[in-house]
Design a protein around this motif. Structure first.
Motif, PDB file in Angstrom:
ATOM      1  N   VAL A 165      89.088  45.985  57.724  1.00  0.00           N
ATOM      2  CA  VAL A 165      90.328  45.900  58.496  1.00  0.00           C
ATOM      3  C   VAL A 165      90.474  47.144  59.362  1.00  0.00           C
ATOM      4  O   VAL A 165      90.730  47.057  60.569  1.00  0.00           O
ATOM      5  CB  VAL A 165      91.552  45.729  57.567  1.00  0.00           C
ATOM      6  N   LEU A 166      90.296  48.309  58.761  1.00  0.00           N
ATOM      7  CA  LEU A 166      90.463  49.563  59.505  1.00  0.00           C
ATOM      8  C   LEU A 166      89.383  49.759  60.563  1.00  0.00           C
ATOM      9  O   LEU A 166      89.613  50.444  61.562  1.00  0.00           O
ATOM     10  CB  LEU A 166      90.508  50.748  58.546  1.00  0.00           C
ATOM     11  N   ALA A 167      88.221  49.149  60.380  1.00  0.00           N
ATOM     12  CA  ALA A 167      87.145  49.267  61.370  1.00  0.00           C
ATOM     13  C   ALA A 167      87.576  48.695  62.716  1.00  0.00           C
ATOM     14  O   ALA A 167      87.036  49.078  63.755  1.00  0.00           O
ATOM     15  CB  ALA A 167      85.888  48.558  60.878  1.00  0.00           C
ATOM     16  N   ARG A 168      88.550  47.811  62.723  1.00  0.00           N
ATOM     17  CA  ARG A 168      89.052  47.220  63.954  1.00  0.00           C
ATOM     18  C   ARG A 168      90.066  48.104  64.664  1.00  0.00           C
ATOM     19  O   ARG A 168      90.431  47.849  65.798  1.00  0.00           O
ATOM     20  CB  ARG A 168      89.688  45.860  63.640  1.00  0.00           C
ATOM     21  N   LEU A 169      90.524  49.159  63.978  1.00  0.00           N
ATOM     22  CA  LEU A 169      91.627  49.975  64.502  1.00  0.00           C
ATOM     23  C   LEU A 169      91.339  51.466  64.610  1.00  0.00           C
ATOM     24  O   LEU A 169      91.949  52.152  65.429  1.00  0.00           O
ATOM     25  CB  LEU A 169      92.859  49.797  63.599  1.00  0.00           C
ATOM     26  N   VAL A 170      90.471  51.971  63.759  1.00  0.00           N
ATOM     27  CA  VAL A 170      90.265  53.415  63.634  1.00  0.00           C
ATOM     28  C   VAL A 170      88.841  53.775  64.066  1.00  0.00           C
ATOM     29  O   VAL A 170      87.884  53.208  63.544  1.00  0.00           O
ATOM     30  CB  VAL A 170      90.506  53.870  62.168  1.00  0.00           C
ATOM     31  N   PRO A 171      88.678  54.728  64.998  1.00  0.00           N
ATOM     32  CA  PRO A 171      87.349  55.066  65.508  1.00  0.00           C
ATOM     33  C   PRO A 171      86.574  56.042  64.614  1.00  0.00           C
ATOM     34  O   PRO A 171      86.026  57.028  65.080  1.00  0.00           O
ATOM     35  CB  PRO A 171      87.664  55.691  66.873  1.00  0.00           C
ATOM     36  N   LEU A 172      86.563  55.767  63.321  1.00  0.00           N
ATOM     37  CA  LEU A 172      85.824  56.578  62.360  1.00  0.00           C
ATOM     38  C   LEU A 172      84.983  55.668  61.481  1.00  0.00           C
ATOM     39  O   LEU A 172      85.346  54.514  61.248  1.00  0.00           O
ATOM     40  CB  LEU A 172      86.775  57.357  61.433  1.00  0.00           C
ATOM     41  N   ASP A 173      83.903  56.206  60.961  1.00  0.00           N
ATOM     42  CA  ASP A 173      83.107  55.479  59.980  1.00  0.00           C
ATOM     43  C   ASP A 173      83.766  55.717  58.624  1.00  0.00           C
ATOM     44  O   ASP A 173      83.647  56.795  58.047  1.00  0.00           O
ATOM     45  CB  ASP A 173      81.666  55.987  59.982  1.00  0.00           C
ATOM     46  N   LEU A 174      84.477  54.729  58.113  1.00  0.00           N
ATOM     47  CA  LEU A 174      85.228  54.871  56.869  1.00  0.00           C
ATOM     48  C   LEU A 174      84.497  54.306  55.655  1.00  0.00           C
ATOM     49  O   LEU A 174      85.079  54.210  54.571  1.00  0.00           O
ATOM     50  CB  LEU A 174      86.598  54.192  57.007  1.00  0.00           C
ATOM     51  N   ARG A 175      83.214  53.957  55.839  1.00  0.00           N
ATOM     52  CA  ARG A 175      82.449  53.486  54.683  1.00  0.00           C
ATOM     53  C   ARG A 175      82.420  54.580  53.630  1.00  0.00           C
ATOM     54  O   ARG A 175      82.359  55.770  53.943  1.00  0.00           O
ATOM     55  CB  ARG A 175      81.032  53.114  55.085  1.00  0.00           C
ATOM     56  N   GLN A 176      82.466  54.174  52.370  1.00  0.00           N
ATOM     57  CA  GLN A 176      82.540  55.135  51.271  1.00  0.00           C
ATOM     58  C   GLN A 176      81.351  56.093  51.232  1.00  0.00           C
ATOM     59  O   GLN A 176      81.493  57.224  50.787  1.00  0.00           O
ATOM     60  CB  GLN A 176      82.677  54.408  49.936  1.00  0.00           C
ATOM     61  N   SER A 177      80.216  55.684  51.730  1.00  0.00           N
ATOM     62  CA  SER A 177      79.055  56.574  51.743  1.00  0.00           C
ATOM     63  C   SER A 177      79.242  57.746  52.700  1.00  0.00           C
ATOM     64  O   SER A 177      78.582  58.774  52.583  1.00  0.00           O
ATOM     65  CB  SER A 177      77.791  55.794  52.116  1.00  0.00           C
ATOM     66  N   VAL A 178      80.154  57.612  53.661  1.00  0.00           N
ATOM     67  CA  VAL A 178      80.410  58.641  54.665  1.00  0.00           C
ATOM     68  C   VAL A 178      81.764  59.318  54.441  1.00  0.00           C
ATOM     69  O   VAL A 178      81.879  60.533  54.447  1.00  0.00           O
ATOM     70  CB  VAL A 178      80.355  58.032  56.089  1.00  0.00           C
ATOM     71  N   PHE A 179      82.791  58.516  54.246  1.00  0.00           N
ATOM     72  CA  PHE A 179      84.176  58.987  54.121  1.00  0.00           C
ATOM     73  C   PHE A 179      84.574  58.778  52.663  1.00  0.00           C
ATOM     74  O   PHE A 179      85.070  57.726  52.275  1.00  0.00           O
ATOM     75  CB  PHE A 179      85.060  58.184  55.082  1.00  0.00           C
ATOM     76  N   LYS A 180      84.325  59.783  51.839  1.00  0.00           N
ATOM     77  CA  LYS A 180      84.489  59.668  50.394  1.00  0.00           C
ATOM     78  C   LYS A 180      85.930  59.914  49.952  1.00  0.00           C
ATOM     79  O   LYS A 180      86.751  60.387  50.727  1.00  0.00           O
ATOM     80  CB  LYS A 180      83.567  60.661  49.694  1.00  0.00           C
ATOM     81  N   ARG A 181      86.197  59.621  48.692  1.00  0.00           N
ATOM     82  CA  ARG A 181      87.523  59.884  48.116  1.00  0.00           C
ATOM     83  C   ARG A 181      87.880  61.353  48.330  1.00  0.00           C
ATOM     84  O   ARG A 181      87.064  62.243  48.103  1.00  0.00           O
ATOM     85  CB  ARG A 181      87.511  59.560  46.637  1.00  0.00           C
ATOM     86  N   GLY A 182      89.100  61.606  48.804  1.00  0.00           N
ATOM     87  CA  GLY A 182      89.541  62.966  49.088  1.00  0.00           C
ATOM     88  C   GLY A 182      89.217  63.441  50.493  1.00  0.00           C
ATOM     89  O   GLY A 182      89.651  64.510  50.892  1.00  0.00           O
ATOM     90  N   HIS A 183      88.476  62.645  51.266  1.00  0.00           N
ATOM     91  CA  HIS A 183      88.226  62.978  52.674  1.00  0.00           C
ATOM     92  C   HIS A 183      89.437  62.544  53.492  1.00  0.00           C
ATOM     93  O   HIS A 183      90.066  61.527  53.203  1.00  0.00           O
ATOM     94  CB  HIS A 183      86.984  62.260  53.200  1.00  0.00           C
ATOM     95  N   CYS A 184      89.750  63.328  54.516  1.00  0.00           N
ATOM     96  CA  CYS A 184      90.865  62.980  55.394  1.00  0.00           C
ATOM     97  C   CYS A 184      90.517  63.378  56.819  1.00  0.00           C
ATOM     98  O   CYS A 184      89.597  64.161  57.052  1.00  0.00           O
ATOM     99  CB  CYS A 184      92.164  63.647  54.934  1.00  0.00           C
ATOM    100  N   ALA A 185      91.250  62.806  57.766  1.00  0.00           N
ATOM    101  CA  ALA A 185      90.979  63.087  59.178  1.00  0.00           C
ATOM    102  C   ALA A 185      92.227  62.832  60.007  1.00  0.00           C
ATOM    103  O   ALA A 185      93.059  61.992  59.659  1.00  0.00           O
ATOM    104  CB  ALA A 185      89.843  62.202  59.687  1.00  0.00           C
ATOM    105  N   ARG A 186      92.319  63.550  61.122  1.00  0.00           N
ATOM    106  CA  ARG A 186      93.303  63.239  62.173  1.00  0.00           C
ATOM    107  C   ARG A 186      92.563  62.376  63.171  1.00  0.00           C
ATOM    108  O   ARG A 186      91.491  62.721  63.642  1.00  0.00           O
ATOM    109  CB  ARG A 186      93.784  64.517  62.866  1.00  0.00           C
ATOM    110  N   THR A 187      93.133  61.233  63.496  1.00  0.00           N
ATOM    111  CA  THR A 187      92.479  60.289  64.391  1.00  0.00           C
ATOM    112  C   THR A 187      93.541  59.425  65.059  1.00  0.00           C
ATOM    113  O   THR A 187      94.683  59.845  65.207  1.00  0.00           O
ATOM    114  CB  THR A 187      91.438  59.439  63.612  1.00  0.00           C
TER     115      THR A 187
END
Length: 177
Positions: A111-133
């Motif tokens: 769902v977020l892949a359609r809205l947010v220009p970040l790779d949010l897959r768990q292999s890249v964006f792990k628990r506790g990761h955050c970003a301004r986007t």
């Protein structure tokens, strides 16, 4: 004098669930912006009793954490910030400034892949990761809070648009079957 009513930013808009995704509003509780003055990071950590997170990370547990919020700025969530901290950092109460939403479920990344220009897959964006986007055209702060869950913060005044954009993406993803 008018009587004021306390309402949450997404009052009456949520919860919403479809397919393998669920969107809920979160009650942030106390939220305090902390921007340490030059050279005062260690003193701020000592005053708070917790270390400041690295860029793009959060420290703590749900309900009591500090998240990296921007360059040289952190957001303390659910923590009592001592008044003396104002001698070491710019401190601002942000408790009523943000709309906090949680998107969870197996379809949350899709769902977020359609809205947010970040790779949010768990292999890249792990628990506790955050970003301004951005979420579509809205400013967004996003934190992965679990294997299939994200906390998203945007301006309180944008709550309706934020909910609309996410629920629309949920519906479109679910319609794919």
């Amino acid at each position: 004098m008018a009587d004021l009513l306390e309402i949450s930013p997404a009052e009456g808009l949520l919860p919403y669930a479809t397919g393998a995704a669920e969107l809920n509003e979160l009650a942030l509780g106390r939220a305090t912006s902390i921007a340490p003055f030059k050279g005062q990071e260690s003193a701020v950590e000592k005053a708070l009793g917790v270390s400041l997170p690295d860029v793009g990370r959060s420290n703590g547990k749900a309900g009591q954490e500090i998240v990296w919020f921007s360059q040289g700025q952190f957001l303390a969530l659910g923590l009592d910030v001592p008044d003396t901290l104002s001698k070491l950092a710019a401190v601002t109460d942000q408790s009523d400034a943000w709309c906090a939403l949680e998107l969870k479920g197996d379809a949350s990344v899709d769902v977020l892949a359609r809205l947010v220009p970040l790779d949010l897959r768990q292999s890249v964006f792990k628990r506790g990761h955050c970003a301004r986007t951005q979420l579509g055209h809205l400013p967004l702060h996003i934190t992965r809070t679990g294997n299939a869950s994200f906390r998203m913060l945007s301006f309180r005044s944008m709550a309706g648009t934020m909910v609309h954009e996410i629920t629309r993406a949920m519906d479109l993803f679910d319609a794919r079957g």
